[in-house]
Write a protein that holds these residues in place. Structure first.
Motif, PDB file in Angstrom:
ATOM      1  N   VAL A   1      -9.014  -1.594   2.580  1.00  0.00           N
ATOM      2  CA  VAL A   1      -7.911  -0.791   2.093  1.00  0.00           C
ATOM      3  C   VAL A   1      -8.039   0.587   2.509  1.00  0.00           C
ATOM      4  CG1 VAL A   1      -6.743  -0.171  -0.173  1.00  0.00           C
ATOM      5  CG2 VAL A   1      -7.731  -2.507   0.252  1.00  0.00           C
ATOM      6  N   TRP A   2      -7.063   1.196   3.104  1.00  0.00           N
ATOM      7  CA  TRP A   2      -6.810   2.564   3.203  1.00  0.00           C
ATOM      8  C   TRP A   2      -5.861   3.331   2.043  1.00  0.00           C
ATOM      9  CZ3 TRP A   2      -6.169   4.395   9.192  1.00  0.00           C
ATOM     10  CH2 TRP A   2      -7.201   3.810   9.616  1.00  0.00           C
ATOM     11  N   PRO A   3      -6.067   4.369   1.838  1.00  0.00           N
ATOM     12  CA  PRO A   3      -5.319   5.265   0.716  1.00  0.00           C
ATOM     13  C   PRO A   3      -3.966   5.321   1.212  1.00  0.00           C
ATOM     14  CG  PRO A   3      -7.239   6.296   1.359  1.00  0.00           C
ATOM     15  CD  PRO A   3      -7.071   5.558   2.562  1.00  0.00           C
TER      16      PRO A   3
ATOM     17  N   VAL B   1      -6.056  -6.009  -8.076  1.00  0.00           N
ATOM     18  CA  VAL B   1      -5.014  -5.179  -8.068  1.00  0.00           C
ATOM     19  C   VAL B   1      -5.705  -3.878  -6.983  1.00  0.00           C
ATOM     20  CG1 VAL B   1      -3.402  -3.441  -8.919  1.00  0.00           C
ATOM     21  CG2 VAL B   1      -3.752  -5.516  -9.883  1.00  0.00           C
ATOM     22  N   VAL B   2      -5.041  -3.701  -6.079  1.00  0.00           N
ATOM     23  CA  VAL B   2      -5.478  -2.387  -5.323  1.00  0.00           C
ATOM     24  C   VAL B   2      -4.433  -1.235  -5.214  1.00  0.00           C
ATOM     25  CG1 VAL B   2      -6.494  -3.625  -3.537  1.00  0.00           C
ATOM     26  CG2 VAL B   2      -4.299  -3.069  -3.070  1.00  0.00           C
ATOM     27  N   VAL B   3      -4.965  -0.124  -5.409  1.00  0.00           N
ATOM     28  CA  VAL B   3      -4.272   1.349  -5.673  1.00  0.00           C
ATOM     29  C   VAL B   3      -4.609   2.236  -4.532  1.00  0.00           C
ATOM     30  CG1 VAL B   3      -3.618   3.128  -7.305  1.00  0.00           C
ATOM     31  CG2 VAL B   3      -4.424   0.789  -8.185  1.00  0.00           C
ATOM     32  N   GLN B   4      -3.334   2.551  -3.967  1.00  0.00           N
ATOM     33  CA  GLN B   4      -3.407   3.753  -2.828  1.00  0.00           C
ATOM     34  C   GLN B   4      -3.121   4.895  -3.244  1.00  0.00           C
ATOM     35  OE1 GLN B   4      -1.423   0.730  -0.488  1.00  0.00           O
ATOM     36  NE2 GLN B   4      -2.838   1.171   1.128  1.00  0.00           N
ATOM     37  N   SER B   5      -3.692   5.794  -3.442  1.00  0.00           N
ATOM     38  CA  SER B   5      -3.556   7.269  -3.550  1.00  0.00           C
ATOM     39  C   SER B   5      -3.789   8.214  -2.576  1.00  0.00           C
ATOM     40  CB  SER B   5      -4.260   7.461  -4.947  1.00  0.00           C
ATOM     41  OG  SER B   5      -3.698   8.685  -5.513  1.00  0.00           O
TER      42      SER B   5
END
Length: 548
Positions: A291-293, A430-434
């Motif tokens: 996962v990248w942001p 759940v993934v969160v990208q910020s």
């Protein structure tokens, strides 16, 4: 005792029996407002003194017990300003001082609304258990309103987000965000009742040392939450884990004058990705997802064959898809904030578009009007439009196992309805990208990370929170942190992330916990309006003042 004396005594006793408490002098009330807002601020990250949040509401309640409604309005406004203006200091980074302060004052107006409602209930019903419950429900109602209105609202500073390191968070999967707000407000009311009794300001009900009971009840309730179990997972426990790497490539600081992403953002994330692949290969581990942001590519790699080839090559080397964050232009004036999945074969089988763009940060409502107030609106040249599909991707088609992965972008993790949507649609993690680089050295990043932890517990899902510059972390469904990379550091969060399929009572209830508590507050407020009893002690007569 003469008949006249007995009659006077009887009238005084009857009058005293109707009195509940002495009013707070207005100078002390204003101090309570300011101190209460400051205490609320200290309850949130980075300070983390969560136990001050009920105390802050106690101070607000004490400040509302004044004779003048105008003083009560000032007290509420002071509390809100002392809390929201410093809490949202991150807005000053990109919006400037005037819009930042305006945001804080606007949020403070919700506290004014709560203050007027709560004061009415306490003055008409007195300080009793029913008034405490109604006032707490009103707190939930106003917080819910603030979190969704206008333009989708802003739940920043919601009560539950102060509880990331509190035993009260154990209640989260059972009662949700609204329930946690109710508990915090009720604790504040218990403290208020107890303190006023101990100070001798109450004249009926719990008076004097009897005020120890509400204080003991509040402390006992907090201690009891330490042993509250998490909801059992009714689904089979053999869902196991998936190995996820969250890449924090970091970058140079963004120029607040132009808000342009630095040129090194893509190369940094690609380099850390390759280092992580080598690390896992040396450890004999197989990655399931990288996962990248948000905004980690600078611009849309689908428009640049070289960038696409490099991301696809990294995915092929890892034997796992890479989820990147980018922006996609729509026409001449709009854009989408997207998560794009690059498969090992170079294809992009999944795209998620952010459903909840941030007003004034990602789009400007009523742009022509607000341009007359600040030229900062032109720093957002393209308005972001909302996607319409819940972000859940199934990696089974990519031979990565049957894993439903929920996707949220940046501030979306603060909205319990969006988190609930992905869980109910099948997300097992759940993934969160910020992209917290937009907020510089402010406290926004650590505040958002606390939101991710709270939502992990409430939703019963592991949360992989990945930022361009930090903070990045992985939390289990019980809130345990598996890995962490600090602010402005370069690295990766890497863990075998637990998967879950069971639905917590809070998620299963959806909005109905909040709806029920809001209805309770509204009904209680309307019932208080029908009563004639005044709980404030009467002003002393002229004869009594002269005698004193």
């Amino acid at each position: 005792m003469t008949a006249t004396t007995r009659a006077a005594s009887t009238r005084a006793g009857a009058r005293r029996a109707r009195d509940e408490f002495d009013p707070t002098p207005w100078p002390a009330a204003l101090v309570c407002g300011i101190a209460g807002g400051g205490a609320a601020l200290l309850a949130f990250p980075p300070y983390g003194m969560w136990m001050l949040l009920p105390v802050s509401l106690t101070l607000l309640g004490a400040g509302l017990l004044v004779r003048s409604v105008w003083v009560a309005i000032l007290v509420s406004l002071a509390w809100g300003a002392a809390f929201f203006i410093p809490l949202t200091a991150w807005a000053n980074t990109y919006a400037g001082t005037a819009p930042w302060v305006a945001l804080g004052v606007f949020e403070a107006l919700y506290i004014v609304l709560f203050g007027l409602l709560a004061r009415t209930v306490m003055l008409r019903r007195g300080l009793c258990l029913t008034s405490a419950v109604v006032v707490s429900a009103l707190w939930v109602g106003v917080e819910t309103l603030r979190s969704h209105v206008p333009w989708g609202g802003l739940p920043w500073g919601a009560s539950a987000f102060a509880l990331a390191d509190s035993p009260l968070l154990n209640l989260g999967p059972w009662i949700g965000m609204a329930g946690l707000a109710f508990v915090v407000a009720l604790l504040g009311q218990l403290l208020l009742h107890g303190v006023l009794s101990l100070l001798g300001r109450r004249h009926r009900g719990l008076v004097g040392f009897a005020g120890v009971w509400p204080l003991a009840l509040a402390v006992g309730a907090i201690l009891a939450t330490m042993v509250v179990p998490h909801p059992p997972n009714p689904a089979p426990q053999d869902r196991g884990t998936m190995t996820v790497a969250g890449i924090q490539g970091s970058m140079e600081k963004i120029d607040p004058a132009t808000m342009t992403m630095p040129d090194d953002v893509f190369e940094n994330h690609l380099a850390v990705t390759r280092e992580t692949i080598e690390q896992t290969r040396a450890e004999g581990r197989q990655l399931d997802l990288i996962v990248w942001p948000e905004d980690s590519t600078g611009y849309d790699p689908r428009q640049d064959p070289r960038m696409s080839d490099q991301i696809g090559s990294a995915a092929a080397d890892a034997g796992a898809p890479v989820l990147i964050g980018t922006q996609a232009a729509v026409g001449e004036t709009q854009r989408l904030n997207q998560s794009v999945l690059f498969a090992p074969d170079g294809s992009t089988p999944y795209v998620y578009s952010k459903r909840h763009p941030v007003p004034f940060g990602e789009y400007i409502p009523y742009r022509d009007f607000f341009r007359t107030l600040s030229d900062k609106v032109d720093l957002v040249p393209r308005d972001m439009i909302a996607g319409d599909e819940v972000g859940v991707m199934d990696l089974e088609a990519l031979d990565q196992g049957r894993h439903g992965v929920g996707v949220l972008i940046c501030f979306e993790i603060a909205y319990d309805n969006l988190v609930g949507d992905v869980v109910r649609d099948g997300a097992e993690v759940v993934v969160v990208q910020s992209n917290n680089a937009l907020f510089g050295d402010s406290h926004e990043a650590i505040q958002q990370l606390a939101e991710a932890k709270v939502m992990a517990v409430v939703s019963g899902r592991s949360v992989v929170h990945v930022s361009t510059v930090g903070h990045s972390a992985i939390f289990t469904p019980t809130g345990r942190r598996l890995d962490f990379v600090d602010h402005w550091e370069q690295g990766a969060v890497l863990a075998d992330v637990p998967l879950r399929t069971g639905i917590t009572p809070a998620v299963a209830a959806g909005p109905w916990i909040a709806v029920g508590l809001c209805a309770l507050g509204l009904v209680g407020f309307l019932a208080a309006l029908t009563g004639r009893r005044r709980a404030l002690a009467p002003l002393p007569s002229r004869r009594e003042r002269n005698r004193s």
